[in-house]
Design a protein around this motif. Structure first.
Motif, short mmCIF file in Angstrom:
data_model
loop_
_atom_site.label_atom_id
_atom_site.label_comp_id
_atom_site.label_asym_id
_atom_site.label_seq_id
_atom_site.Cartn_x
_atom_site.Cartn_y
_atom_site.Cartn_z
N PHE A 444 28.40 39.70 61.98
CA PHE A 444 29.79 39.93 61.61
C PHE A 444 29.93 41.33 61.04
N GLY A 445 31.11 41.88 61.12
CA GLY A 445 31.33 43.23 60.61
C GLY A 445 32.80 43.57 60.78
N GLY A 446 33.10 44.84 60.86
CA GLY A 446 34.44 45.31 61.17
C GLY A 446 35.49 44.88 60.18
N LEU A 447 36.56 44.22 60.72
CA LEU A 447 37.73 43.94 59.91
C LEU A 447 37.51 42.67 59.10
N GLY A 448 36.66 42.79 58.11
CA GLY A 448 36.38 41.66 57.24
C GLY A 448 36.04 42.15 55.85
N THR A 449 36.35 41.33 54.87
CA THR A 449 35.92 41.61 53.52
C THR A 449 35.60 40.27 52.87
N ILE A 450 35.45 40.28 51.57
CA ILE A 450 35.06 39.06 50.86
C ILE A 450 35.98 38.87 49.67
N LEU A 451 36.36 37.62 49.47
CA LEU A 451 37.04 37.23 48.24
C LEU A 451 35.96 36.75 47.28
N ARG A 452 35.92 37.33 46.10
CA ARG A 452 34.92 36.95 45.12
C ARG A 452 35.63 36.29 43.93
N VAL A 453 35.22 35.09 43.58
CA VAL A 453 35.81 34.40 42.44
C VAL A 453 34.78 34.37 41.32
N ASP A 454 35.08 35.06 40.25
CA ASP A 454 34.19 35.07 39.09
C ASP A 454 34.47 33.86 38.20
N PRO A 455 33.46 33.42 37.42
CA PRO A 455 33.73 32.32 36.48
C PRO A 455 34.79 32.73 35.46
N PRO A 456 35.48 31.73 34.87
CA PRO A 456 36.50 32.06 33.87
C PRO A 456 35.92 32.97 32.79
N GLY A 457 36.66 34.02 32.45
CA GLY A 457 36.20 34.96 31.41
C GLY A 457 35.39 36.09 31.95
N GLY A 458 35.05 36.05 33.26
CA GLY A 458 34.35 37.17 33.87
C GLY A 458 32.89 36.86 34.16
N CYS A 459 32.25 37.80 34.82
CA CYS A 459 30.88 37.61 35.28
C CYS A 459 29.91 38.10 34.23
N THR A 460 29.12 37.17 33.68
CA THR A 460 28.10 37.57 32.72
C THR A 460 26.74 37.21 33.30
N PRO A 461 26.07 38.20 33.92
CA PRO A 461 24.76 37.89 34.54
C PRO A 461 23.76 37.43 33.50
#
Ligand SMILES: [Cu+2]
Length: 461
Positions: A444-461
């Motif tokens: 896959f490639g080209g006309l595509g992107t990603i929706l990223r949903v972070d946990p509530p309050g943001g991403c804390t690795p």
């Protein structure tokens, strides 16, 4: 301009050519005067301040705010994920000679009611221009004062608006009278020049004082309080498609039969998937500064009540059916006009796949709701780890956290690499014309992107 010189320019933003002043003798004074003029012209900052959201600078719209913009039609190369590099033209922020090439054109952000002035310098070997789609009363100054911009004729029509000849300038001026998402693009030989990359977006924001019931400090997409959105969750996805053979012919000065146009690359805001998911100003994409990753946190009535705003613009030739997996968007406006009936009726609508026609823009509100609320302790769902093949080869598998629960990370099989940082979830968001969802026959490639949903309050690795 080679990629190498772009990289050098990237690290040396002030470009005053003073090295030649050492040729000495009598010409010293003449050179000093030339250097002085050069300084006056180019040291005065001509580049508008570029900014993304201060909260999330890595993603979201990157705006050049102001009312006066200096653009330069110039040439450069972009990188494709398959390793190809493509010769392009576009509108870069004018920083004088040696201006850093970028594709697409710089995103211009103004306020409703502003008188907007756009200077266009031309480094390309043929006349170029800018058409401001959806703007009325555009004037042009070719050196003898502003007059209403006009189509240009020689024996036949040569341009839909006034041009900057090679090495010369033209200035455009208009009043941004209606809020919305707009396209700007070349009006000169558009079948070739728009295809070469002379495209960009113009964002007109409403004045809060013009929004009935609007509250200072809040952000609205249109003159309507119902269009309030989270300013830290504003995204611009600008679609385009590329025929590399046309670009190669233009680079070499060879003829090209436009009826043989065949696209092999598709871009969102100048990048093809998976580069679309890389951050704004990724250092390995020096002439493609705009990312297209859409990042959200779950809707919460108290903590996260406002939707994101996704602005979609299609200056290309093809129509693109575009959809986020497992989610709908609410379309609130098209071509810079709020979807309202004559009596003020709300005509916005929810849509899974919304096709954006050539030349169209639309604005969508987007919320992600954690409908099921899966939780390993209180609301568990039995999910087996996907098979190794799916974890290795599927397009978005390397983003899997090893857990179906938002905000959790689990064990992954030996040998599986994960880019997942904090148990965030990913959904493809792509063109459903699957021939566009590839890079020169590689999916896959080209006309595509990603929706990223972070946990509530943001991403804390
Ligand atoms: Cu799909």
């Amino acid at each position: 301009m080679s990629m190498k010189s772009q990289l050098i320019h990237e690290t040396t933003p002030v470009r005053v050519e003073s090295g030649k002043a050492r040729t000495g003798g009598r010409r010293w004074w003449a050179l000093a005067i030339i250097a002085g003029v050069a300084l006056a012209l180019f040291v005065v900052p001509r580049v508008s301040p570029e900014q993304a959201s201060a909260v999330h600078p890595d993603h979201g719209i990157v705006c050049n705010d102001g009312t006066e913009f200096f653009l330069r039609a110039t040439e450069g190369y972009i990188s494709e994920p398959d390793g190809n590099s493509l010769y392009m033209w576009s509108y870069a922020l004018d920083d004088g000679p040696g201006t850093v090439f970028q594709y697409p054109g710089a995103t211009l952000c103004v306020e409703e009611g502003d008188t907007v002035t756009v200077h266009l310098a031309n480094d390309l070997p043929e006349p170029v221009s800018i058409l401001f789609l959806g703007q009325e009363g555009v004037e042009a100054d070719e050196g003898s004062g502003f007059e209403l911009a006009q189509p240009q004729y020689d024996i036949g029509l040569t341009s839909l608006t006034n041009v900057a000849p090679p090495g010369e300038d033209v200035i455009y001026r208009f009043t941004a009278s209606e809020p919305g998402t707009y396209i700007y693009e070349s009006g000169t030989e558009p079948d070739k020049q728009v295809q070469m990359g002379l495209v960009g977006a113009l964002i007109v924001r409403p004045k809060v004082s013009d929004v009935p019931g609007g509250i200072a400090g809040h952000t609205y997409a249109y003159d309507d309080v119902a269009t309030e959105y989270d300013p830290d969750r504003e995204f611009l996805l600008l679609f385009h498609e590329i025929d590399p053979f046309l670009h190669r012919a233009v680079e070499l000065g060879q003829p090209y039969n436009i009826t043989e146009l065949q696209f092999h690359y598709w871009t969102i805001s100048g990048r093809s998937m998976p580069d679309t998911a890389a951050p704004n100003n990724a250092p390995w994409l020096p002439s493609q500064p705009y990312g297209a990753l859409v990042v959200l946190e779950p809707y919460d009535e108290d903590e996260n009540p406002l939707p994101a705003l996704v602005r979609i613009a299609n200056p290309g030739m093809a129509n693109h059916p575009f959809h986020p997996h497992a989610n709908h968007v609410r379309v609130i406006a098209q071509d810079g006009r709020l979807l309202k009936g004559p009596g003020g009726e709300d005509l916005s609508y929810e849509k899974f796949t919304r096709t954006t026609g050539s030349g169209q823009t639309f604005d969508a509100m987007f919320k992600w709701t954690d409908v099921e609320g899966w939780d390993p302790d209180f609301n568990p769902v039995p999910v087996e780890i996907p098979g190794l093949q799916n974890l290795v080869f599927m397009d978005d598998a390397t983003f899997y956290s090893g857990s179906p629960y938002l905000g959790y990370q689990g064990e992954l099989p030996v040998g599986v690499t994960s880019y997942n940082e904090c148990g965030e979830q990913y959904f493809p968001w792509h063109s459903h014309a699957l021939n566009e969802f590839q890079n020169f026959d590689e999916g896959f490639g080209g006309l595509g992107t990603i929706l990223r949903v972070d946990p509530p309050g943001g991403c804390t690795p």
